[in-house]
Design an enzyme around this catalytic site. Structure first.
Site, PDB file in Angstrom:
ATOM      1  N   ARG A  65      -8.963  -2.372   4.974  1.00 47.81           N
ATOM      2  CA  ARG A  65      -9.245  -2.532   3.538  1.00 47.81           C
ATOM      3  C   ARG A  65      -8.114  -3.276   2.821  1.00 47.81           C
ATOM      4  O   ARG A  65      -8.360  -4.071   1.915  1.00 47.81           O
ATOM      5  CB  ARG A  65      -9.390  -1.163   2.863  1.00 47.81           C
ATOM      6  CG  ARG A  65     -10.735  -0.507   3.024  1.00 47.81           C
ATOM      7  CD  ARG A  65     -10.718   0.912   2.467  1.00 47.81           C
ATOM      8  NE  ARG A  65     -12.045   1.502   2.568  1.00 47.81           N
ATOM      9  CZ  ARG A  65     -12.857   1.692   1.520  1.00 47.81           C
ATOM     10  NH1 ARG A  65     -12.469   1.379   0.312  1.00 47.81           N
ATOM     11  NH2 ARG A  65     -14.042   2.214   1.688  1.00 47.81           N
ATOM     12  N   GLN A 109      -6.602   5.727  -5.075  1.00 43.57           N
ATOM     13  CA  GLN A 109      -6.408   7.178  -5.220  1.00 43.57           C
ATOM     14  C   GLN A 109      -7.715   7.807  -5.687  1.00 43.57           C
ATOM     15  O   GLN A 109      -7.863   8.213  -6.843  1.00 43.57           O
ATOM     16  CB  GLN A 109      -5.244   7.474  -6.183  1.00 43.57           C
ATOM     17  CG  GLN A 109      -3.886   7.032  -5.667  1.00 43.57           C
ATOM     18  CD  GLN A 109      -3.461   7.736  -4.378  1.00 43.57           C
ATOM     19  OE1 GLN A 109      -3.873   8.863  -4.097  1.00 43.57           O
ATOM     20  NE2 GLN A 109      -2.637   7.062  -3.558  1.00 43.57           N
ATOM     21  N   ASP A 154       0.856  -1.172   0.000  1.00 44.15           N
ATOM     22  CA  ASP A 154       0.000   0.000   0.000  1.00 44.15           C
ATOM     23  C   ASP A 154       0.902   1.235   0.000  1.00 44.15           C
ATOM     24  O   ASP A 154       2.052   1.172   0.451  1.00 44.15           O
ATOM     25  CB  ASP A 154      -0.893  -0.039   1.247  1.00 44.15           C
ATOM     26  CG  ASP A 154      -1.663   1.241   1.426  1.00 44.15           C
ATOM     27  OD1 ASP A 154      -2.371   1.645   0.480  1.00 44.15           O
ATOM     28  OD2 ASP A 154      -1.529   1.861   2.501  1.00 44.15           O
ATOM     29  N   CYS A 174     -16.487  -0.174  -8.663  1.00 42.22           N
ATOM     30  CA  CYS A 174     -15.436  -0.839  -9.430  1.00 42.22           C
ATOM     31  C   CYS A 174     -14.974  -2.092  -8.691  1.00 42.22           C
ATOM     32  O   CYS A 174     -15.291  -2.291  -7.525  1.00 42.22           O
ATOM     33  CB  CYS A 174     -14.252   0.102  -9.646  1.00 42.22           C
ATOM     34  SG  CYS A 174     -13.301   0.407  -8.147  1.00 42.22           S
ATOM     35  N   ASP A 199      -0.050   5.057   0.802  1.00 41.92           N
ATOM     36  CA  ASP A 199      -0.186   6.099   1.830  1.00 41.92           C
ATOM     37  C   ASP A 199      -0.345   5.493   3.219  1.00 41.92           C
ATOM     38  O   ASP A 199      -1.271   4.729   3.478  1.00 41.92           O
ATOM     39  CB  ASP A 199      -1.385   6.993   1.505  1.00 41.92           C
ATOM     40  CG  ASP A 199      -1.226   7.664   0.148  1.00 41.92           C
ATOM     41  OD1 ASP A 199      -0.089   8.057  -0.175  1.00 41.92           O
ATOM     42  OD2 ASP A 199      -2.229   7.763  -0.581  1.00 41.92           O
TER      43      ASP A 199
HETATM   44 ZN   LIG Z   1     -11.305   1.066  -8.896  1.00 42.01          ZN
END
Ligand SMILES: [Zn+2]
Length: 578
Positions: A153, A80, A36, A121, A38
């Site tokens: 997540r 993002q 990951d 998505c 950030d």
């Molecule tokens: Zn996506």
């Protein structure tokens, strides 16, 4: 009661059922590390489009260079949503990524989800799309990847893809996310050290250096795993490793593990005996029984023994009997001082997945996994499932467990069966012969009831044809892992998820990881109402199936990233130079 039995007629199975999607191969655990961005690689500056604000976390460069030096491929997997919200441009993001590579070195791939929560998505974590895409871009499969991230997540995305997850919490990580994570490291360098330690513990190169001459050959090796079906199944990779170099493998198991032992490739003979220091409901120790067992072990004629145990069991009582039986070389994991009972005293830190624990002992004993094998649960080829279940793609709901504390609360199982059916899934309810009443009630008039109607081999066959399995922390979860069938894991936290969760198969964990039963190892739930699982809602099971890409056959749901899907639409490869 003594149950001595030898069956020499089990011929070794040459062909085994590979887990789904094992495109990459070989005995090492990990091909790639996904990170990951950030909060994990660099300090989290919300919606940052300014390269000047990039600040790596302490020790990041050196830690990443250790991974590169070990031959691991590296990718960044990052949400993002600032792109979707127009808070920065893709050009600015590329400038940020160029700065990250300037400070931290090159990454082999960048996978960015540019979407926001409402976009539906398949790539925005916790969906597993970025993990699938990264694995593909790095020439491997998710099961051979480990993802390091700082929030729940990240862990959900990793597990849903079948990858390993390691959480590095920050001050903003929620306590329940820490509790639910399969593994937790205090910082990025510590996570990297743990990846390399786990990798080395099972890597043949660690135990069999290239200049050490031909691989060792062994005659008859006695392997031991004396508890339940699930325990025997997760020891399978370690036993296969022994079998690769042994002329003959004899497995000593308990009555509760016998049926599972018969499913394992590499086992030539089975001895069944109840060990009073392992069995959960032991009879008093009977000297005549111990004498008979010792004679039985001597009759095997084993050159050596590898005693597999769980972290709370001791191998030493059996090691003593093996010495009395004349076994010259004995290997086991033991934190207790073994005196002259063990030749190879292996040590494993807490929290290691049980199959890796077994593999590391086998390797330390001189039996690393063979080059043609891989770190996955495997079974002998499954028979065809019974005709009652219909075409493959149904959802298996297995509500029971030998340990009540780890089973699904019956009322919840009833509601799950109805919710799944209402959503268009075909549901098959499975259970042991002692659970017929339970499965009949859960199946009602909406599902196929196979409770008590299959052997363990038949259950494995039923699981093999499933689109997914909904199950607590019990044997069928490991049958599913062995067949590459995704698992919705209703996981009571009585034992650590990282040790006992489904291994290297797409999984969604449900249930309260912080419940008071945590780490109690209780067989019966010690808390009124079984709260760790009774708070689960059937809708969460449906959401979990969607995350796993398991959609009802008769009523197609909106497209999501499936376990076999291609790169999800919208994944942008936002690298600085690629
Ligand atoms: Zn996506």
């Amino acid at each position: 009661m003594r149950q001595d039995q030898v069956e020499p007629d089990q011929h070794r199975s040459a062909r085994v059922c590979a887990g789904a999607g094992e495109a990459a191969s070989g005995p090492v655990l990990f091909d790639a590390v996904l990170l990951d961005r950030d909060g994990t690689l660099i300090e989290d500056v919300p919606y940052n489009g300014d390269p000047e604000k990039v600040r790596p976390v302490p020790g990041a460069r050196a830690a990443l260079d250790r991974l590169r030096a070990a031959g691991l491929r590296l990718a960044v997997v990052t949400n993002q949503s600032g792109l979707a919200r127009g808070l920065f441009t893709e050009e600015r993001m590329r400038a940020v990524h160029a700065r990250v590579e300037q400070l931290l070195g090159r990454f082999d791939a960048w996978l960015v989800c540019p979407h926001d929560d409402g976009d539906g998505c398949g790539c925005r974590k916790p969906a597993p799309g970025l993990v699938h895409a990264a694995a593909r871009k790095l020439g491997t499969v998710p099961a051979r990847c480990v993802l390091v991230g700082d929030i729940g997540r990240d862990m959900t995305a990793a597990l849903a893809a079948g990858a390993t997850g390691i959480l590095v919490p920050t001050p903003v990580t929620r306590p329940q996310e820490v509790a639910a994570a399969p593994q937790v490291a205090p910082d990025l360098p510590a996570a990297v050290a743990e990846i390399l330690r786990r990798q080395a513990a099972v890597d043949p190169a660690t135990w069999r250096p290239a200049d050490s001459g031909p691989a060792r050959r062994a005659g008859t090796v006695l392997v031991v795993r004396a508890d339940s079906a699930g325990d025997v199944l997760v020891t399978g990779p370690g036993i296969r490793a022994v079998a690769a170099a042994a002329e003959r493998v004899v497995l000593l198991c308990g009555p509760r593990g016998r049926a599972a032992a018969e499913l394992l490739p590499g086992v030539d003979e089975i001895i069944e005996h109840r060990l009073p220091w392992i069995d959960p409901a032991p009879d008093p120790v009977d000297p005549a029984d111990m004498t008979a067992l010792t004679a039985r072990l001597a009759a095997v004629g084993a050159d050596e023994a590898v005693v597999f145990t769980s972290f709370h069991q001791s191998p030493l009582p059996l090691a003593l009997l093996l010495r009395l039986a004349g076994v010259r070389r004995v290997s086991a994991i033991s934190d207790e001082y073994p005196g002259s009972l063990l030749d190879v005293r292996h040590r494993v830190p807490a929290g290691v997945p049980e199959p890796e624990r077994a593999l590391s002992l086998a390797a330390a004993a001189g039996f690393p996994l063979a080059d043609h094998d891989g770190p996955a649960l495997r079974l002998r080829p499954a028979q065809a499932p019974g005709p009652q279940v219909g075409a493959p793609g149904y959802v298996v709901l297995h509500p029971g467990s030998a340990a009540q504390a780890r089973g699904c609360p019956p009322e919840l199982a009833v509601r799950i069966a109805r919710a799944l059916t209402a959503a268009g899934h075909r549901v098959v309810v499975t259970g042991d012969p002692g659970e017929r009443e339970l499965t009949a009630w859960v199946a009602g008039d909406v599902a196929v009831d196979l409770g008590g109607r299959t052997s363990l081999a038949g259950l494995a066959a039923t699981v093999a044809g499933a689109g997914a399995v909904v199950v607590g922390n019990t044997g069928p979860a490991h049958l599913a892992a062995a067949h590459g069938v995704p698992v919705v894991s209703l996981f009571a936290p009585t034992v650590p998820f990282g040790q006992w969760g489904p291994w290297r198969v797409p999984t969604v964990r449900l249930g309260d990881a912080e419940a008071p039963c945590r780490d109690t190892r209780a067989a019966r739930c010690p808390v009124p109402g079984h709260p760790c699982l009774s708070g689960v809602e059937p809708g969460q099971v449906l959401d979990a199936l969607r995350l796993l890409g398991v959609t009802p056959p008769v009523r197609p749901a909106p497209p999501v990233a499936g376990r076999d899907s291609g790169v999800p639409a919208g994944v942008s490869i936002g690298g600085s130079s690629r």
